[in-house]
Design a protein around this motif. Structure first.
Motif, PDB file in Angstrom:
ATOM      1  N   TYR A  55       0.691  -1.071  -0.079  1.00 41.73           N
ATOM      2  CA  TYR A  55      -0.145   0.105   0.012  1.00 41.73           C
ATOM      3  C   TYR A  55       1.024   1.372   0.096  1.00 41.73           C
ATOM      4  N   GLU A 112      -6.199  -0.718  -7.212  1.00 41.32           N
ATOM      5  CA  GLU A 112      -7.265  -1.018  -6.274  1.00 41.32           C
ATOM      6  C   GLU A 112      -7.289  -0.037  -5.067  1.00 41.32           C
ATOM      7  N   LYS A 118      -7.704  -0.743  -1.943  1.00 39.62           N
ATOM      8  CA  LYS A 118      -7.035  -1.261  -0.686  1.00 39.62           C
ATOM      9  C   LYS A 118      -5.609  -0.976  -0.627  1.00 39.62           C
ATOM     10  N   TYR A 119      -4.983  -0.568  -1.752  1.00 37.24           N
ATOM     11  CA  TYR A 119      -3.595  -0.238  -2.000  1.00 37.24           C
ATOM     12  C   TYR A 119      -3.243   1.195  -1.623  1.00 37.24           C
ATOM     13  N   GLU A 132      -3.848   4.498   0.841  1.00 35.53           N
ATOM     14  CA  GLU A 132      -3.805   4.769   2.357  1.00 35.53           C
ATOM     15  C   GLU A 132      -3.756   6.378   2.344  1.00 35.53           C
ATOM     16  N   GLY A 136     -13.243   1.947  -0.109  1.00 41.00           N
ATOM     17  CA  GLY A 136     -12.268   0.551   0.220  1.00 41.00           C
ATOM     18  C   GLY A 136     -10.939   1.371   0.484  1.00 41.00           C
ATOM     19  N   LYS A 173      -7.977   3.060   2.744  1.00 39.35           N
ATOM     20  CA  LYS A 173      -7.623   3.142   4.090  1.00 39.35           C
ATOM     21  C   LYS A 173      -7.395   4.710   4.756  1.00 39.35           C
ATOM     22  N   SER A 228      -7.942   3.419  10.350  1.00 38.50           N
ATOM     23  CA  SER A 228      -7.581   2.028  10.625  1.00 38.50           C
ATOM     24  C   SER A 228      -5.891   2.053  11.310  1.00 38.50           C
TER      25      SER A 228
END
Length: 567
Positions: free
Chosen positions: A398, A427, A429-430, A432, A458, A460, A482
């Protein structure tokens, strides 16, 4: 026939007398010596004297307040045959008034025999003139002097100060947070605040000092003939103290901080423009402290101001010139030593000045609003690069990107993030996004929905520089965060201040309770790493593992499956 002509002539004289008698301007006829022979009714009304009190008096001495001027008028009348102008006179009741006068000789066969004076009370015109002058040199809202008058007075005072070898000072004063008052309470409240602030400032200065409002919520003060610099600072402090009391406006109790900048002649400038600029620079330096503060101009401030001006201009075309670079710093799992992510860090290399530190250009970009376009560039290029690494076959990690409050305040920010992810193919999720703790504390209600939408996307979310702000547990528990990133100042001083050990341990324990991961920033020694591992910190970032490096150097980490040997 002669008798008929004489009758017509006498009738004409009677007509002329009636014309003069009914004239709204005062008319006076005197012999060549100046003895008054006749006046009309308007003359009586203007002067207050009855006809019998005037006839026989000498015009040149009768109520002539400015006798020297009347002597010059007399000379001009007999040399040129006429005179027009203004002189002061006095009514019967003693009131002095401005009199507009038109004098001309009356001749018989080219020989002066009499003269006439037509006079007008110029009081109304003077009042209008004074009103015009007042409006020209006064601020309509506060009644203080305006910028035009202040600059003129400053020039004049500088000439005197130079001649007499005196010191003088110029103040720039700004009301902090005034825009918020206007935005939230309305301009009517803002105007009343300006009026009351003006009166407080006036109350704190000397009679000889000039106070002006030069625009918006900015005031200036001219202090002539000060003994020393300390004298001006005392006056500034007196003004500062007066603002400690709240302003009561309608049902509102308003506490207002002010920032004061001081420039002193001759130390800080020898001309009006320089003193104004330097006082303004000092005031903006005072504003940076975010609280009531007095700042005296210095050469260091001047250097900083010029540097800021240069950087502001360079930032205008920085994206077009393609001068930004992204550097990457590994984020390591403290238990395994394996790299799990990285932070994308913005770097700027100019042709003129080489590398510009982020600490210098990021605040300028924030203040000017250019951080919005710059932040989008960072986000898009970080996402594109991460996707490219994945497509090349490197292990997926990430990337963490810092986000400004200016970006979060944009209504379409979530949509922009979504479009960048679609555009680059990365994506969610990668990715933040990092925000500072102070942002989360100050804008919790404004950004909550934005955070929820990003979380649903999605992406972070983490809080950067944790421990330096004022986040409460209730705020943290509500936000879809998170990770917490412990500020490097605590990590750096782990073995200098035992309190920092307690703080770091407490943050890790709190994060565990809230089911958040913790990243410790600024790890530089194995001793720090051992403490953090023992305290069950999840991840670490710092020069012990690697300083921020460019794309090519970071790819070597990816290629070798970066792994730090943790004993």
């Amino acid at each position: 026939m002669k008798d008929d002509y004489k009758i017509v002539f006498l009738k004409q004289l009677n007509i002329f007398e009636k014309v003069l008698e009914n004239n709204t301007e005062g008319v006076l006829i005197a012999d060549i010596e100046g003895n008054i022979l006749w006046v009309n009714h308007a003359f009586v009304e203007i002067t207050g004297y009855e006809e019998k009190e005037v006839i026989g008096k000498n015009y040149w001495t009768f109520n002539a307040l400015e006798k020297e001027i009347y002597k010059k008028i007399k000379v001009s009348l007999f040399e040129k045959g006429m005179w027009k102008g203004e002189a002061l006179s006095k009514r019967k009741d003693g009131e002095i008034y401005p009199q507009r006068i038109n004098l001309f000789l009356i001749k018989d066969k080219e020989k002066p025999t009499h003269f006439a004076a037509i006079i007008r009370d110029d009081t109304d015109c003077k009042s209008k003139e004074q009103k015009i002058n007042y409006l020209a040199f006064r601020d309509f809202l506060t009644g203080l002097y305006n910028r035009a008058f202040f600059i003129g007075k400053l020039h004049y005072t500088l000439i005197n100060a130079c001649r007499k070898k005196e010191r003088m000072a110029v103040f720039f004063i700004d009301l902090d947070g005034f825009k918020n008052i206007n935005d939230h309470l309305g301009h009517a409240v803002g105007d009343l605040l300006l009026q009351k602030a003006a009166r407080r400032i006036q109350f704190c200065v000397r009679e000889c000092d000039i106070v002006a409002r030069i625009g918006g919520d900015e005031f200036t003060i001219l202090l002539p003939n000060i003994n020393d610099v300390q004298s001006s600072i005392k006056i500034a402090q007196r003004i500062m103290n007066s603002f400690e009391k709240p302003f009561l406006i309608n049902e509102h109790k308003l506490y207002v901080d002010i920032s004061v900048g001081i420039a002193v002649y001759p130390d800080d400038g020898l001309d009006a423009d320089t003193l104004m600029i330097h006082a303004d620079i000092a005031m903006y330096k005072a504003k940076e402290s975010k609280g009531s503060r007095v700042e005296r101009f210095s050469n260091d401030l001047n250097k900083q101001s010029k540097e800021k001006f240069i950087l502001e201009n360079l930032l205008k075309g920085v994206l077009q010139r393609d001068e930004f670079l992204l550097y990457y710093q590994p984020i390591v799992n403290i238990n395994t030593g394996k790299m799990v992510g990285a932070e994308a860090l913005l770097r700027w290399k100019t042709k003129e000045f080489g590398w510009i530190p982020p600490s210098k250009f990021i605040p300028i970009a924030e203040n000017t609003g250019r951080i919005i376009s710059i932040g989008e560039w960072v986000l898009e290029n970080a996402c594109r690069q991460n996707k490219k690494w994945q497509a090349t076959g490197y292990m997926p990690i990430y990337l963490s990107v810092n986000i400004s409050i200016r970006q979060l305040e944009q209504k379409d920010f979530v949509e922009k993030v979504k479009n960048i992810l679609l555009k680059t193919g990365l994506e969610a999720k990668y990715l933040e996004l990092e925000i500072t703790e102070s942002i989360s504390a100050e804008n919790i209600y404004n950004i909550f929905s934005t955070f929820e939408k990003l979380n649903q996307l999605g992406v972070k979310l983490s809080i950067d520089d944790f421990g330096t702000g004022y986040s409460s547990l209730s705020q943290l528990s509500r936000l879809p965060i998170s990770k917490l990133k412990i500020d490097k100042s605590f990590v750096n001083d782990l073995y200098i201040d035992n309190n920092n050990k307690s703080i770091v341990s407490a943050i890790i324990a709190m994060a565990k309770t809230l089911k958040m991961e913790v990243v410790a920033e600024g790890i530089e020694t194995n001793e720090q790493l051992k403490f953090l591992k023992a305290a069950k910190c999840h991840m670490g970032q710092g020069c012990l593992f690697s300083p921020p490096v460019d794309k090519e150097a970071f790819e070597k980490f990816l290629n070798s499956f970066f792994h730090y040997n943790i004993n």
